[in-house]
Design a protein around this motif. Structure first.
Motif, short mmCIF file in Angstrom:
data_model
loop_
_atom_site.label_atom_id
_atom_site.label_comp_id
_atom_site.label_asym_id
_atom_site.label_seq_id
_atom_site.Cartn_x
_atom_site.Cartn_y
_atom_site.Cartn_z
N LEU A 44 0.82 -1.21 0.00
CA LEU A 44 0.00 0.00 0.00
C LEU A 44 0.85 1.26 0.00
CD1 LEU A 44 -2.73 -1.05 2.59
CD2 LEU A 44 -3.03 -0.80 0.12
N TRP A 62 -0.23 1.45 -6.63
CA TRP A 62 -1.63 1.84 -6.84
C TRP A 62 -2.51 0.63 -7.08
CZ3 TRP A 62 -4.18 6.08 -5.73
CH2 TRP A 62 -3.47 7.26 -5.52
N SER A 102 -2.27 -2.14 -5.23
CA SER A 102 -2.66 -2.50 -3.86
C SER A 102 -3.75 -1.56 -3.36
CB SER A 102 -1.44 -2.43 -2.93
OG SER A 102 -0.54 -3.48 -3.19
N ARG A 103 -3.61 -0.28 -3.68
CA ARG A 103 -4.61 0.69 -3.24
C ARG A 103 -5.95 0.48 -3.94
NH1 ARG A 103 -0.26 5.66 -3.86
NH2 ARG A 103 1.11 5.00 -2.15
N GLU A 104 -5.89 0.11 -5.22
CA GLU A 104 -7.13 -0.16 -5.94
C GLU A 104 -7.86 -1.36 -5.32
OE1 GLU A 104 -8.43 -0.97 -10.56
OE2 GLU A 104 -6.88 -2.21 -9.65
N CYS A 129 -8.64 5.29 -8.05
CA CYS A 129 -7.45 4.43 -7.93
C CYS A 129 -7.17 3.68 -9.23
CB CYS A 129 -7.64 3.43 -6.78
SG CYS A 129 -7.61 4.17 -5.13
#
Length: 553
Positions: A335, A339, A341-343, A393
Motif C-alpha cells: 500500500l 496503486w 494495492s490501493r485499488e 485508484c
C-alpha cells in the motif's frame, strides 16, 4: 629357417599379449572423463578467466554506487550470443526473453548508419517495477543495486509490465509469474561474469560501477535525456545502463520500428473488470442522488442490488488476469507505493459498503430503524464515495506508468465518464420498471445520459484527430492504429455509443408506452455496455509508448 626365426624374435609387447592381459591393462588406464578431471583438479578459477575477468569490477560497489551494464556499441555486431547465453543459463521458456538485440537506423542515402543495440534490465535507480508491484516481489539489493525478482512472491498480475517503460519483465505462462534479468547476481558474487558478458565474442558487454548521485544529476540536468535514441525518458526511472560509442551519432538515428506502432495486449480480464466496477460505481452514485430526492424505497433497493452484482462480477473476473489467482490475498502488501494495492483495498471497501447498503434496503429493518435510526442515506453516501474511490485508484494505476496516452485528464475522463454513462443507463432501465417513479427524475436520468455519452464520444474522438499530425508521436501512431488495424472496432464503438447513448434515449423521451420504454432502455444499456467494453479494449490495444531498440519484450 627356424634358427633365423628364433634370432629375429622380439620381446613380447601388448600387441602380442593375450586378450585377458590387454583387458587388465585397459582397466588400469584413465578414461577421458577421468583425465579431464585430473587436469583441472588443482584449478581454483574458471579456465577462461583471463578472457573476461577485466569485464567485471574487481571490488564490490562502495556506498552511493551500484553495478550497471556498460555497452560498447562500436563492438556490438548483433550476433545475439548474449541472448542465447542468457536463455540457456536461466532455463527460460520458449518465447521468454530477458535480453534481446534491436536495431537503430539513420544517416543519409549515401552514408547510411546501422547500429545494433543489446538490451536487458537496466537495474534502475528508482525501479518502477518495484514501486508498482502489489506483493513486493521486487527488491533492490542495497549493496549491489541489482533489482531482483522474487519468484515465490509473485502472483502474476503483470502490472510491472505496465510500469516498466523499457518492456523488461517477461511473463512465463508455464509458471504463472513474471521474471526478468538479475545480472546473474550469483555469478557476480563468486567473481564470475554474467552469461551475456561471458558469451559476447567481441566483449561489447561489461559490468561497471556507477555513482548514483552523479547519474541522477546528469539525468535531471538534461530534460531530453535518453540512454539510447528513441528510448523512453530516463527521468522516469533513472536507468543505469550506459551505451558508449566513439563514432558520431546522426540526428535521425532511431529504432527501426520508431514510426510503426504494434498493437498492444488487450488484457480482456482487465477490460471487463474496469467496465463493471465503474458501472457499479455509477449505479451507486445515481442511487445516492435519487435517495436525496426521496425516490421510492423499492427502486433504491434494486438499484443497489444491480450495483452490487456488477461489482462482484468485476472483481471476480479480475482474478482471471492473475497467473496465480490463489495467491490474490497478497495483493495489498504494498500500500505504500503500489496503486494496484490501493485499488484492491478500495474495491474491498466498496464491496463492504455495497453489501451493507443492499442489506439495509432488502432486509425488513424496522427493528434496526427503531434502534439505530434510518441510516439508508448515510450508507448510500458511503457506497457512492467508495465507488468513486475505486474509479480514482483505477485511473491512477495507469497514469503513473508514464505512457503518453494515459494522461491524467484523458484517463480520469474516460473512467469517470464510463461510470456516469453506464450508471445512468442502468438506472434508466430500472426506473422504467417502476411506473410510480417521478417523471421528472426519469427525464433527468435520460437527459443526463445523452449529455454524458456525447461528452465521452467527443473525448475519445480527440485521439482520432491526431492522425493528421505530421510527426510520429505516440498520439499519431495510436490514431493510425484506430484508423487502420482497429478501424472496425473503432467504427463499431462509435456506432454503439451514438445509438445507445443518444438515439435510443431520445426515443425514450418521445415514447409514452411503458413496455416500449422498458425495451428501448434495455437495448440502450446493452449497446452502451458493449460499446464501453470496446472502448476499454482500445484503451489497452492502442496504448502506444516509446520503446527502446532491443527491448526484451
Amino acid at each position: 629357417m627356424i634358427h633365423q626365426i628364433q634370432n629375429t624374435t622380439k620381446p613380447q609387447t601388448k600387441f602380442d599379449s593375450t586378450l585377458i592381459d590387454r583387458l587388465l591393462e585397459t582397466q588400469q588406464q584413465l578414461t577421458a572423463v577421468e583425465k579431464f578431471a585430473q587436469r583441472y583438479v588443482s584449478v581454483t578459477s574458471p579456465s577462461l578467466e583471463p578472457s573476461y575477468r577485466d569485464l567485471i569490477p574487481l571490488e564490490a560497489p562502495l556506498e552511493g554506487e551500484q553495478y550497471s551494464f556498460e555497452i560498447d556499441l562500436d563492438a556490438c555486431s548483433g550476433c545475439k550470443s548474449c541472448v542465447a547465453a542468457c536463455h540457456s543459463l536461466n532455463g527460460l521458456d520458449e518465447g521468454e526473453i530477458w535480453r534481446n538485440v534491436g536495431l537503430l537506423t539513420g544517416g543519409t542515402e549515401f552514408n547510411p548508419v546501422v547500429q545494433h543495440v543489446t538490451s536487458a534490465c537496466h537495474h534502475c535507480v528508482e525501479p518502477a517495477c518495484m514501486h508498482g508491484c502489489p506483493v513486493n516481489a521486487y527488491q533492490k539489493d542495497p549493496e549491489t543495486g541489482i533489482v531482483e525478482h522474487l519468484d515465490d512472491q509473485c502472483i502474476g498480475c503483470k502490472y510491472c509490465m505496465f510500469t516498466c517503460p523499457y518492456d523488461v519483465p517477461s511473463y512465463s505462462s508455464s509458471k504463472g509469474i513474471v521474471r526478468k534479468c538479475n545480472m546473474c547476481v550469483d555469478r557476480l558474487r563468486t567473481g564470475e561474469a554474467p552469461a551475456c558478458v561471458q558469451a559476447c565474442p567481441s566483449q561489447a558487454i561489461k559490468i561497471r560501477k556507477v555513482n548514483i548521485s552523479s547519474l541522477k544529476q546528469e539525468t535531471a540536468a538534461n530534460p531530453t535525456q535518453q540512454i539510447i535514441p528513441g528510448a523512453p525518458d530516463s527521468r522516469l526511472t533513472h536507468p543505469t545502463t550506459r551505451y558508449l560509442t566513439s563514432r558520431s551519432v546522426p540526428e535521425n538515428l532511431l529504432p527501426v520500428d520508431y514510426h510503426v506502432a504494434p498493437t498492444q495486449h488487450a488484457h480482456w480480464p482487465l477490460v471487463f473488470m474496469l467496465t463493471l466496477t465503474q458501472m457499479a460505481a455509477g449505479i451507486f452514485a445515481v442511487a445516492m442522488l435519487l435517495k436525496l430526492g426521496s425516490i421510492d424505497t423499492g427502486l433504491w433497493a434494486w438499484l443497489n442490488v444491480a450495483g452490487l452484482v456488477a461489482l462482484v462480477a468485476g472483481i471476480g473476473l479480475a482474478t482471471l488476469h492473475l497467473g496465480r489467482p490463489l495467491k490474490a490475498y497478497r495483493a495489498m502488501a504494498n500500500l505504500k507505493s503500489s496503486w494496484l494495492s490501493r485499488e484492491i483495498l478500495a474495491c474491498n471497501l466498496f464491496a463492504g459498503a455495497a453489501v451493507s447498503v443492499v442489506a439495509w434496503g432488502l432486509i425488513d429493518n424496522d427493528w434496526l430503524v427503531n434502534r439505530l435510526g434510518d441510516q439508508s442515506l448515510l450508507l448510500s453516501i458511503a457506497g457512492a464515495i467508495s465507488g468513486a474511490l475505486v474509479v480514482f485508484c483505477s485511473a491512477r494505476l495507469y497514469i503513473v506508468t508514464g505512457r503518453p496516452l494515459w494522461t491524467v485528464t484523458r484517463t480520469n475522463g474516460l473512467f469517470f465518464l464510463t461510470a456516469t454513462v453506464l450508471g445512468l443507463s442502468s438506472s434508466a432501465l430500472l426506473v422504467s420498471l417502476f411506473p410510480e417513479t417521478s417523471p421528472t427524475a426519469a427525464t433527468l436520468l435520460v437527459v443526463g445520459l445523452i449529455l454524458a455519452t456525447t461528452i465521452k464520444l467527443v473525448l475519445e474522438g480527440t485521439l482520432l484527430g491526431h492522425g493528421k499530425t505530421p510527426e510520429s508521436t505516440p498520439w499519431k501512431l495510436a490514431a493510425d492504429l484506430l484508423w487502420s488495424r482497429k478501424r472496425t472496432q473503432t467504427l463499431l464503438r462509435f456506432a454503439l455509443g451514438i445509438v445507445g447513448g443518444i438515439i435510443l434515449p431520445i426515443t425514450i423521451l418521445l415514447t409514452n408506452s411503458g413496455p416500449v420504454v422498458v425495451a428501448v432502455a434495455a437495448l440502450s444499456l446493452a449497446c452502451l455496455f458493449v460499446g464501453e467494453l470496446i472502448e476499454r479494449y482500445l484503451f489497452f490495444a492502442v496504448s502506444v509508448a516509446r520503446r527502446m531498440p532491443g527491448a526484451p519484450n
